[in-house]
Design an enzyme around this catalytic site. Sequence first.
Site, PDB file in Angstrom:
ATOM      1  N   CYS A  45      44.290 -32.804 -22.568  1.00 26.20           N
ATOM      2  CA  CYS A  45      43.205 -32.131 -23.300  1.00 26.20           C
ATOM      3  C   CYS A  45      43.085 -30.666 -22.871  1.00 26.20           C
ATOM      4  CB  CYS A  45      41.874 -32.839 -23.053  1.00 26.20           C
ATOM      5  SG  CYS A  45      41.840 -34.534 -23.644  1.00 26.20           S
TER       6      CYS A  45
HETATM    7  C1  BEZ Z   1      44.522 -36.373 -20.996  1.00 24.30           C
HETATM    8  O1  BEZ Z   1      44.011 -35.470 -21.637  1.00 24.30           O
HETATM    9  O2  BEZ Z   1      45.442 -36.144 -20.207  1.00 24.30           O
HETATM   10  C2  BEZ Z   1      44.066 -37.793 -21.157  1.00 24.30           C
HETATM   11  C3  BEZ Z   1      42.766 -38.050 -21.552  1.00 24.30           C
HETATM   12  C4  BEZ Z   1      42.342 -39.365 -21.679  1.00 24.30           C
HETATM   13  C5  BEZ Z   1      43.224 -40.394 -21.438  1.00 24.30           C
HETATM   14  C6  BEZ Z   1      44.547 -40.114 -21.066  1.00 24.30           C
HETATM   15  C7  BEZ Z   1      44.965 -38.807 -20.927  1.00 24.30           C
END
Ligand code: BEZ
Length: 211
Positions: A45
């Site tokens: 994210c």
């Molecule tokens: C991420 O942004 O890396 C992420 C967010 C939620 C679950 C898995 C990965």
Amino acid sequence: MAILIGDTAPDFTLESTEGPIHFHDYIDGSWAVLFSHPKNFTPVCTTELGFTAKLKPEFDKRGVKVLGLSVDKLEDHGGWAKDIEETQGTALNFPLLADTKGEVARLYDMIHPNADNTLTVRSVFVIGPDKKVKLKIEYPASTGRNFNEVLRVIDSLQLTAKHQVATPVNWESGEDVIIVPAVSNEAAKAKYPEGWKELKPYLRIVPQPRD
Ligand code: BEZ
């Protein structure tokens, strides 16, 4: 009921990093991108939001307003925004909604309970100036999206909204386009006096209209 292409994007009012957003007022005759990300302070994210902020001039050029959504608290958005700027080199420059109750996330089917009961998947909605949904994309949490692809689709949507053309596989702005089958050869002759390349009667190729 799922929101489908062609539906009116549901309206909502929600707090954001730039104050309360009344979605339909926010759209205000522009194009809009509403996208969810699963969680603040997570790696994928962080890269996605930094890259989207970097693309802001490209969205502006196309008259597109960008709006991010997460189910995290508004207070958390500020600290994470600092991390985004520090690690991705660009500060957040679009509003980030705080959908702590998950109301908008549920309204837009951004929570897929069999993937995760509380976090949103990576949804993207492109909404036209008429407030209709033009595109929806869903990615799992583990895969960062390609926001250049979002821009590419917006180029296609804006072109095809103006001209009776469609864009072929892997099309990029500036490349040849397809005259839609609903346009007769007579009508096509008026619009494209220099003609077209006809591979099949239903597959007629012309340079991208310029205006
Ligand atoms: C991420 O942004 O890396 C992420 C967010 C939620 C679950 C898995 C990965």
